[in-house]
Design an enzyme around this catalytic site. Structure first.
Site, PDB file in Angstrom:
ATOM      1  N   LYS A 205      32.473  42.314  69.677  1.00 18.45           N
ATOM      2  CA  LYS A 205      32.013  40.959  69.362  1.00 18.45           C
ATOM      3  C   LYS A 205      33.140  40.117  68.750  1.00 18.45           C
ATOM      4  CE  LYS A 205      29.666  37.436  68.243  1.00 18.45           C
ATOM      5  NZ  LYS A 205      28.985  36.545  69.156  1.00 18.45           N
ATOM      6  N   CYS A 259      30.896  30.378  64.914  1.00 19.98           N
ATOM      7  CA  CYS A 259      31.282  31.661  65.522  1.00 19.98           C
ATOM      8  C   CYS A 259      32.793  31.756  65.660  1.00 19.98           C
ATOM      9  CB  CYS A 259      30.625  31.790  66.887  1.00 19.98           C
ATOM     10  SG  CYS A 259      28.878  31.444  66.814  1.00 19.98           S
TER      11      CYS A 259
HETATM   12  N1  SAJ Z   1      36.535  24.512  72.430  1.00 21.40           N
HETATM   13  C1  SAJ Z   1      37.766  23.909  72.718  1.00 21.40           C
HETATM   14  N2  SAJ Z   1      38.309  24.128  73.945  1.00 21.40           N
HETATM   15  C2  SAJ Z   1      37.712  24.898  74.886  1.00 21.40           C
HETATM   16  C3  SAJ Z   1      36.482  25.515  74.583  1.00 21.40           C
HETATM   17  C4  SAJ Z   1      35.920  25.310  73.339  1.00 21.40           C
HETATM   18  O1  SAJ Z   1      38.341  23.204  71.877  1.00 21.40           O
HETATM   19  O2  SAJ Z   1      38.254  25.034  75.990  1.00 21.40           O
HETATM   20  C5  SAJ Z   1      35.929  24.305  71.086  1.00 21.40           C
HETATM   21  C6  SAJ Z   1      34.533  23.704  71.133  1.00 21.40           C
HETATM   22  O3  SAJ Z   1      34.582  22.309  71.202  1.00 21.40           O
HETATM   23  C7  SAJ Z   1      33.967  24.208  69.828  1.00 21.40           C
HETATM   24  C8  SAJ Z   1      34.600  25.610  69.689  1.00 21.40           C
HETATM   25  O4  SAJ Z   1      35.728  25.593  70.527  1.00 21.40           O
HETATM   26  O5  SAJ Z   1      34.385  23.411  68.728  1.00 21.40           O
HETATM   27  C9  SAJ Z   1      33.693  26.749  70.083  1.00 21.40           C
HETATM   28  O6  SAJ Z   1      32.935  26.423  71.235  1.00 21.40           O
HETATM   29  P1  SAJ Z   1      32.614  27.463  72.405  1.00 21.40           P
HETATM   30  O7  SAJ Z   1      31.746  26.775  73.396  1.00 21.40           O
HETATM   31  O8  SAJ Z   1      33.868  28.059  72.907  1.00 21.40           O
HETATM   32  O9  SAJ Z   1      31.870  28.642  71.700  1.00 21.40           O
HETATM   33  P2  SAJ Z   1      30.613  28.752  70.697  1.00 21.40           P
HETATM   34  O10 SAJ Z   1      31.171  28.872  69.320  1.00 21.40           O
HETATM   35  O11 SAJ Z   1      29.590  27.725  70.947  1.00 21.40           O
HETATM   36  O12 SAJ Z   1      30.013  30.171  71.188  1.00 21.40           O
HETATM   37  C10 SAJ Z   1      30.864  31.293  71.134  1.00 21.40           C
HETATM   38  C11 SAJ Z   1      30.769  32.043  72.489  1.00 21.40           C
HETATM   39  N3  SAJ Z   1      31.812  33.071  72.546  1.00 21.40           N
HETATM   40  C12 SAJ Z   1      32.638  33.166  73.603  1.00 21.40           C
HETATM   41  O13 SAJ Z   1      32.619  32.396  74.536  1.00 21.40           O
HETATM   42  C13 SAJ Z   1      33.632  34.281  73.568  1.00 21.40           C
HETATM   43  C14 SAJ Z   1      29.383  32.662  72.636  1.00 21.40           C
HETATM   44  O14 SAJ Z   1      29.324  33.458  73.810  1.00 21.40           O
HETATM   45  C15 SAJ Z   1      29.061  33.520  71.401  1.00 21.40           C
HETATM   46  O15 SAJ Z   1      27.769  34.106  71.502  1.00 21.40           O
HETATM   47  C16 SAJ Z   1      29.101  32.614  70.197  1.00 21.40           C
HETATM   48  O16 SAJ Z   1      30.437  32.111  70.057  1.00 21.40           O
HETATM   49  C17 SAJ Z   1      28.704  33.393  68.957  1.00 21.40           C
HETATM   50  O17 SAJ Z   1      27.544  33.273  68.535  1.00 21.40           O
HETATM   51  O18 SAJ Z   1      29.498  34.197  68.479  1.00 21.40           O
END
Ligand code: SAJ
Length: 425
Positions: A205, A259
């Protein structure tokens, strides 16, 4: 194992969708939370968080009688702990909710039960924290009851679908515990169910979210380099990603949410001597709001008295979650530098950020603005018609930090568009 009744402790972003999904699949579920307002609302079918489709699933689960709520765990076949693991200011994991959830199970734990920890936790939490607490019952994990760690991996905004379709990892303190976990989640999970040991699944995780954090950090660092060298990072990424083994993520105003911006610290706290890359990736992402500030200052000069409209405060598009949001950090930095900030967050219009004027409409946000800053790519912002924008604001200057707006369309409507990571006009 056969499960007729399960008890889920923590009815937040993970516990509530999980509880209502089990209920939908015919299992009797008792959802437990220590927030009496949340319980009262749920009794009347009202949901306290926004997640697409959740309200309907919860409403149906309550109506069917399969989901009921309680302030403390009751006897059941299985217990799932889905409480938050926040972190202190000094980036240390706070396991107090996990501890108290485990304590609350002890009086109702019976031989043959399964207990699953879902909360994101530092390595060894299941073995060294949860196991000893549960064993205060006089029962032994792996012998008298089953104990497993199964991380939630769902993406906010798509939780209900991903709960069912994603692969699920289940790490048992022994093989029979992992197999019991497979029987439980097999009730609704359609993705593969992968069995391992508890500590491996805790690490899996943290590795997933850390991997994403490090990858976003490199995208953010590329945006700073592009800015310096007069390159459009979005174009450069698009081209680089045509390489068969390259997949660069999107830069933006920073990494938020509860997360990805938190979990890598669990590794750093547990093994600071082994984690320089993870530590520095966190530092890069945490400092991205300051990079946004540099771009704004370059465009406007001194910010004292300048009116800035901020569009979006959520941590990412189309969610109502503002935890650890980099957009809020940008708003705070603007206030600190003397700007007059109006913020419009359609998913939480009444949220309070000290010194920021929260408004209830786009018009109110932009009418007086010297600069409009797009900080979150909510669908309703991305689909904004620049011609309409030109009628509700007198400024002709916009900053797009998420590549949400089409430059040409906005330029045709009379705007000068600055884009994060675009070092050329
Ligand atoms: N972000 C960027 N650039 C990107 C992708 C995301 O700047 O290319 C930013 C987003 O705007 C946000 C942050 O990163 O601020 C996180 O967003 P996210 O969509 O990447 O992830 P979370 O935090 O919503 O969900 C993550 C997911 N983990 C992965 O993709 C490895 C999800 O599957 C997990 O279940 C979740 O964390 C969790 O609960 O841990």
């Amino acid at each position: 194992m056969n499960f007729k009744h399960i008890c889920i402790i923590g009815l937040g972003y993970i516990g509530l969708p999980t509880a209502s999904t089990f209920a939908k699949y015919g299992i009797r579920v008792t959802g437990v939370d220590n927030n009496s307002e949340v319980l009262e609302a749920l009794k009347h079918g009202k949901v306290h968080i926004y997640e697409p489709g959740l309200s309907e699933v919860v409403g149906a689960a309550i109506e069917s009688g399969n989901l009921c709520v309680a302030a403390a765990p009751v006897e059941a076949d299985a217990f799932i702990i889905a409480v938050p693991t926040p972190f202190y200011g000094e980036k240390k994991a706070d396991l107090s909710f996990v501890r108290s959830a485990a304590e609350s199970i002890v009086p109702v734990l019976r031989e043959g039960n399964l207990v699953v920890l879902e909360s994101t936790s530092p390595p060894l939490t299941t073995e060294e924290i949860v196991r000893p607490i549960l064993e205060k019952s006089g029962l032994k994990a792996g012998i008298d009851f089953k104990l497993a760690y199964s991380p939630e991996r769902v993406l906010p905004g798509q939780i209900l679908r991903e709960l069912i379709e994603n692969a699920r990892v289940i790490g048992g303190v022994d093989r029979s515990s992992a197999e019991a976990g497979r029987d439980l989640y097999g009730i609704f999970v359609k993705g593969d169910i992968l069995l391992t040991d508890a500590t491996t699944s805790e690490m899996v995780k943290l590795m997933e979210n850390t991997y994403r954090d490090v990858n976003i950090a490199i995208a953010n660092e590329f945006s700073r380099l592009a800015d310096r060298f007069g390159v459009d990072v979005w174009e450069a990424i698009r081209i680089a990603n045509r390489h068969p083994r390259v997949k660069i993520l999107n830069p933006g105003p920073g990494v938020g949410g509860h997360c990805i911006s938190v979990d890598p610290w669990f590794f750093v706290e547990a093994a600071p001597d082994l984690t320089p890359l993870i530590f520095n990736a966190r530092k890069v992402n945490d400092s991205q709001p300051e990079f946004v500030m540099k771009i704004i200052e370059r465009a406007l000069g001194a910010l004292t008295g300048k009116h800035i409209a901020v569009l979006g405060l959520a941590y990412k598009p189309d969610v109502d979650d503002l935890r650890e949001s980099p957009a809020i950090d940008v708003a705070k930095l603007l206030v600190k530098d003397g700007a007059v900030v109006s913020a419009y967050e359609p998913f939480k219009p009444d949220f309070i950020v000290a010194g920021v004027k929260m408004v209830h409409s786009l018009e109110e946000a932009v009418s007086q603005a010297d600069l409009v800053v797009l900080l979150v790519g909510h669908s309703q912002f991305k689909s904004l018609d620049p011609k309409r924008m030109a009628t509700i604001t007198s400024t002709r200057l916009v900053l797009d930090t998420v590549n949400g707006w089409d430059n040409q369309a906005w330029q045709e409507a009379g705007f000068k568009v600055i884009k994060l990571g675009k070092g050329k006009m």
